[in-house]
Scaffold this active site. Sequence first.
Site, mmCIF file in Angstrom:
data_model
loop_
_atom_site.group_PDB
_atom_site.id
_atom_site.type_symbol
_atom_site.label_atom_id
_atom_site.label_comp_id
_atom_site.label_asym_id
_atom_site.label_seq_id
_atom_site.Cartn_x
_atom_site.Cartn_y
_atom_site.Cartn_z
ATOM 1 N N GLY A 12 0.777 -1.237 0.000
ATOM 2 C CA GLY A 12 0.000 0.000 0.000
ATOM 3 C C GLY A 12 0.808 1.287 0.000
ATOM 4 O O GLY A 12 0.303 2.327 0.429
ATOM 5 N N SER A 13 2.022 1.249 -0.538
ATOM 6 C CA SER A 13 2.805 2.496 -0.519
ATOM 7 C C SER A 13 2.223 3.533 -1.481
ATOM 8 O O SER A 13 2.295 4.741 -1.218
ATOM 9 C CB SER A 13 4.281 2.233 -0.834
ATOM 10 O OG SER A 13 4.461 1.913 -2.185
ATOM 11 N N ASN A 14 1.633 3.087 -2.588
ATOM 12 C CA ASN A 14 0.989 4.055 -3.484
ATOM 13 C C ASN A 14 -0.232 4.682 -2.824
ATOM 14 O O ASN A 14 -0.454 5.891 -2.948
ATOM 15 C CB ASN A 14 0.616 3.390 -4.814
ATOM 16 C CG ASN A 14 1.782 3.380 -5.777
ATOM 17 O OD1 ASN A 14 2.160 4.421 -6.324
ATOM 18 N ND2 ASN A 14 2.377 2.214 -5.985
ATOM 19 N N MET A 89 -4.070 -6.929 -7.075
ATOM 20 C CA MET A 89 -3.541 -8.050 -7.838
ATOM 21 C C MET A 89 -4.625 -8.997 -8.350
ATOM 22 O O MET A 89 -4.453 -10.217 -8.348
ATOM 23 C CB MET A 89 -2.526 -8.839 -6.985
ATOM 24 C CG MET A 89 -1.407 -7.986 -6.423
ATOM 25 S SD MET A 89 -0.454 -7.161 -7.718
ATOM 26 C CE MET A 89 0.553 -8.532 -8.259
ATOM 27 N N ASN A 106 -5.112 2.570 -13.035
ATOM 28 C CA ASN A 106 -4.153 1.622 -12.458
ATOM 29 C C ASN A 106 -2.753 2.215 -12.583
ATOM 30 O O ASN A 106 -2.481 2.996 -13.493
ATOM 31 C CB ASN A 106 -4.209 0.293 -13.213
ATOM 32 C CG ASN A 106 -3.266 -0.739 -12.626
ATOM 33 O OD1 ASN A 106 -3.169 -0.886 -11.406
ATOM 34 N ND2 ASN A 106 -2.543 -1.448 -13.475
ATOM 35 N N HIS A 108 1.182 0.944 -13.010
ATOM 36 C CA HIS A 108 1.927 -0.263 -13.412
ATOM 37 C C HIS A 108 3.414 0.074 -13.487
ATOM 38 O O HIS A 108 3.787 1.098 -14.060
ATOM 39 C CB HIS A 108 1.414 -0.732 -14.780
ATOM 40 C CG HIS A 108 2.085 -1.976 -15.252
ATOM 41 N ND1 HIS A 108 1.749 -3.234 -14.786
ATOM 42 C CD2 HIS A 108 3.109 -2.161 -16.117
ATOM 43 C CE1 HIS A 108 2.512 -4.128 -15.356
ATOM 44 N NE2 HIS A 108 3.351 -3.513 -16.169
ATOM 45 N N ASP A 140 -9.144 -1.100 -18.851
ATOM 46 C CA ASP A 140 -10.156 -1.692 -19.720
ATOM 47 C C ASP A 140 -10.104 -3.206 -19.540
ATOM 48 O O ASP A 140 -9.487 -3.696 -18.593
ATOM 49 C CB ASP A 140 -9.965 -1.236 -21.182
ATOM 50 C CG ASP A 140 -8.636 -1.695 -21.766
ATOM 51 O OD1 ASP A 140 -7.968 -2.563 -21.151
ATOM 52 O OD2 ASP A 140 -8.264 -1.198 -22.840
ATOM 53 N N GLY A 142 -8.529 -5.486 -21.064
ATOM 54 C CA GLY A 142 -7.262 -6.157 -21.352
ATOM 55 C C GLY A 142 -6.329 -6.152 -20.149
ATOM 56 O O GLY A 142 -6.640 -5.593 -19.096
ATOM 57 N N ASP A 144 -3.454 -4.562 -18.626
ATOM 58 C CA ASP A 144 -2.611 -3.353 -18.649
ATOM 59 C C ASP A 144 -2.629 -2.667 -20.019
ATOM 60 O O ASP A 144 -1.598 -2.196 -20.504
ATOM 61 C CB ASP A 144 -1.170 -3.688 -18.232
ATOM 62 C CG ASP A 144 -1.095 -4.323 -16.857
ATOM 63 O OD1 ASP A 144 -1.839 -3.885 -15.962
ATOM 64 O OD2 ASP A 144 -0.298 -5.263 -16.667
HETATM 65 C C1 GRF Z 1 3.552 -1.111 -7.397
HETATM 66 O O1 GRF Z 1 4.805 -1.307 -7.983
HETATM 67 C C2 GRF Z 1 2.496 -0.954 -8.458
HETATM 68 O O2 GRF Z 1 2.958 -0.295 -9.598
HETATM 69 C C3 GRF Z 1 2.169 -2.372 -8.794
HETATM 70 O O3 GRF Z 1 2.199 -3.056 -7.564
HETATM 71 C C4 GRF Z 1 3.077 -2.360 -6.670
HETATM 72 C C5 GRF Z 1 2.256 -2.033 -5.453
HETATM 73 O O4 GRF Z 1 3.020 -1.435 -4.447
HETATM 74 N N1 GRF Z 1 0.904 -2.456 -9.477
HETATM 75 P P1 GRF Z 1 2.300 -0.742 -3.219
HETATM 76 O O5 GRF Z 1 1.338 -1.787 -2.631
HETATM 77 O O6 GRF Z 1 1.558 0.462 -3.713
HETATM 78 O O7 GRF Z 1 3.385 -0.412 -2.266
#
Ligand code: GRF
Length: 200
Positions: A12-14, A89, A106, A108, A140, A142, A144
């Site tokens: 969850g760092s994002n 995921m 998303n 990626h 969408d 597909g 990514d």
């Molecule tokens: C990130 O690298 C993101 O791009 C990918 O999964 C990773 C998730 O990292 N889809 P976090 O859980 O946000 O730390």
Amino acid sequence: MKRIAILVSGRGSNFEAIARNISAGRLDAEIACVLSNQPEAAALETANSLGLNAISLPSKGVDTDVYAEQVCAALAPLNVDLICLAGFMRRVGKPLLDQYAMRILNIHPSLLPSFPGLHVQLQALEYGVKFSGCTVHFVDSGLDTGPIVSQAAVPVLDTDDADTLAARILVEEHRIYSDAIALVLGGSFRIDGRRVVAAP
Ligand code: GRF
């Protein structure tokens, strides 16, 4: 205030970077919920500790479209403007794609269309590219494949392994995701074919 749902599966760092940017006034949005398909996700603990609405909705053994319906039902009362996948995921099923058409983003960790899918930092290293990076795109049906909102390039160093490359890409992920969310929530763009074009 526009409301976002953040879908996670792990660290969850994002999500944390988005939450930080909102708290600091750099992103004008409200987190309606943090929803995880993995009950053990660290992101859920973080969401709880920040006083956010943390929803655990396990997906194990659940069909993709059935799970998408469950997510729709969980989000229905929350008036969500935009769904942000952040390390989520699972494939997104059709009911969710239909209900939130062009309202799901998303992040990626590669420069799409290179290296969709999993373990992409390792794929980039093994392929021998000199630059990789990250991509924010609309989701969408597909893998990514949706229109690209934003990208950042990161050099691949001779000394890199998958972990060091991933860590450098992650810094850029944390930067561009909030900017892309702001652009999409602001609505000042059009989609021309596959191109997401910011309004002047
Ligand atoms: C990130 O690298 C993101 O791009 C990918 O999964 C990773 C998730 O990292 N889809 P976090 O859980 O946000 O730390």
